[in-house]
Scaffold this motif. Sequence first.
Motif, PDB file in Angstrom:
ATOM      1  N   UNK A   1      -7.631  11.006  -3.806  1.00 47.21           N
ATOM      2  CA  UNK A   1      -6.808  10.369  -2.789  1.00 47.21           C
ATOM      3  C   UNK A   1      -6.896  11.231  -1.522  1.00 47.21           C
ATOM      4  N   UNK A   2      -6.833  10.592  -0.374  1.00 46.46           N
ATOM      5  CA  UNK A   2      -6.907  11.305   0.905  1.00 46.46           C
ATOM      6  C   UNK A   2      -5.901  12.444   0.947  1.00 46.46           C
ATOM      7  N   UNK A   3      -6.345  13.593   1.455  1.00 49.08           N
ATOM      8  CA  UNK A   3      -5.474  14.748   1.627  1.00 49.08           C
ATOM      9  C   UNK A   3      -5.422  15.691   0.437  1.00 49.08           C
ATOM     10  N   UNK A   4      -6.009  15.313  -0.681  1.00 48.18           N
ATOM     11  CA  UNK A   4      -5.906  16.153  -1.878  1.00 48.18           C
ATOM     12  C   UNK A   4      -6.663  17.480  -1.738  1.00 48.18           C
ATOM     13  N   UNK A   5      -7.800  17.482  -1.058  1.00 45.47           N
ATOM     14  CA  UNK A   5      -8.526  18.740  -0.891  1.00 45.47           C
ATOM     15  C   UNK A   5      -7.780  19.684   0.051  1.00 45.47           C
TER      16      UNK A   5
END
Length: 184
Positions: free
Chosen positions: A160-164
């Motif tokens: 999901x976007x932002x997980x890294x």
Amino acid sequence: MNDTTPVARAAIVYESMFGSTRRVAEAIADGLRPFVSVTVMKVKDAPEAFPDIDLLLIGAPTHVHSLSRPSTRVEAAKWGDDPERRLTLEPDAEGIGVREWLETCGGTPARFAAFDTRADMTEIFSGSAAAAIDKRLRRLGSHRLLAKHSFLVDKDSVLVAGQLDDAREWGRTIGETLRTTVAV
């Protein structure tokens, strides 16, 4: 010695089916590096003991509410073979998993942190590989540095976007916490 020299040592051991958990492990390492000398390795390459580290981080994908099993890794390989899913199986994904590796571990470091990748839904429905890792490491006598952390994937096993960014920030938090607990 200057203040930017890492003094603590950490190892990150991960299991990954389609690359999400590997990418999270690498991002955590990026966040840790200003504070800690860190090594990242696939579970198949991990030794049975880590006598010279201050912290062991272990991560795995959540399969059927917990750690993968040989049967769930075979199922993941079938997903990788399905062209409609557009998934690429990681090299050695069908080999040893964190579950089996933990059963062979000798001495564990004094401190650990556990993470996982899991479906983007309430943990009560998805389960958590990190919870199983946490339980097993505490049983082996290691102590939790920070609470487990989950990184979310969508229904297509994509982060999901932002997980890294979240993983890098968690790495920084771990580094800061470890720096205050390891005698310099």
